[in-house]
Design an enzyme around this catalytic site. Structure first.
Site: not given
Ligand code: PXP
Length: 238
Positions: A8, A11, A44, A46, A50, A71, A102, A153, A193
């Site tokens: 992901n 960030h 993601h 949003r 952001r 996402e 999330t 997931e 997550h």
């Molecule tokens: N999976 C989902 C559905 C999420 O919403 C997130 C956070 O955006 C992640 C995975 C990744 O989580 P993390 O950034 O804590 O690894």
């Protein structure tokens, strides 16, 4: 079947947006992830935009060299964007205004189920695989099957944040039972997550696990792995 990693890159965009610049670029990050062995790029989009922007999703699709896993909340706005950009897969997640990240799985109870089922049908009709972010409780998992998801997931937030080893083991047990249920229902299994370098092992070893989606811990580690050479290079130029 070898376990896949979805990285992901939200960030990377968080940092870019903080400064209002056009770098660091999440697409460049995704290409680097691809070279290092990532199997998917995850982002993601949003409602508040952001971090990831609509144009990032489009560029990730065209330029990252990785399948794109988007996402998003189950809203008409997001559905329209997904149907236009056509990521390889979509994960439907809950989204609350003001949340830092999330907070848990999607609520598939009551009237929500019909709305989510209609969205899943539209996405699948467009050739997009559909995943649902779900808590490891039997009712949610059965509802994922009912609404026609391809993938579930499993939300690993409670496991990742468990304050003691005993509570973490209990959360792991719930996830393992959920994975058995999903296999029995012939649903593909992802998890994500809060997964980090210390807690990934037991989740990765779970039978039937297809893909782990990980963001924060990888990007945070990446900052520190790269900071030393970034300082040295600047010092050299000075
Ligand atoms: N999976 C989902 C559905 C999420 O919403 C997130 C956070 O955006 C992640 C995975 C990744 O989580 P993390 O950034 O804590 O690894």
């Amino acid at each position: 079947m070898s376990l896949m990693l979805g990285v992901n890159v939200d960030h990377v965009a968080t940092l870019r947006q903080a400064r209002g610049e056009n770098f660091p670029d999440p697409v460049m990050a995704a290409r680097l992830c691809a070279r290092a062995g990532a199997d998917l790029v995850v982002c993601h989009l949003r409602h508040d935009r952001r971090h990831i922007q609509d144009s990032d999703v489009l560029r990730l699709k065209k330029e990252s060299g990785l399948p794109v896993h988007l996402e998003m909340a189950c809203t008409e706005e997001m559905l329209r964007i997904a149907l236009k950009i056509r990521p390889d897969s979509v994960c439907l997640v809950p989204e609350a205004p003001g949340e830092k990240t999330t907070q848990g799985g999607l609520d598939l109870s009551g009237r929500n189920a019909a709305r989510i089922k209609a969205a899943v049908t539209r996405l699948k009709k467009a050739g997009i695989e559909v995943s649902i972010f779900a808590d490891a409780d039997p009712d949610s998992l059965r509802a994922c099957k009912k609404v026609g998801a391809d993938i579930v997931e499993l939300c690993t937030k409670a496991y990742a944040e468990a304050p003691t080893r005993k509570l973490q083991d209990a959360e792991l047990e719930k996830l393992s039972i959920a994975a058995v249920m999903l296999r029995e229902m012939d649903l593909r299994i992802h998890a994500g997550h809060g997964i980090d370098y210390n807690n990934v092992g037991p989740i990765a070893r779970m039978s039937g696990m297809e893909c782990l989606n990980i963001g924060f811990s990888i990007i945070a580690k990446g900052v520190f792995e790269g900071l030393g050479s970034a300082v040295s290079e600047m010092k050299g130029l000075m």
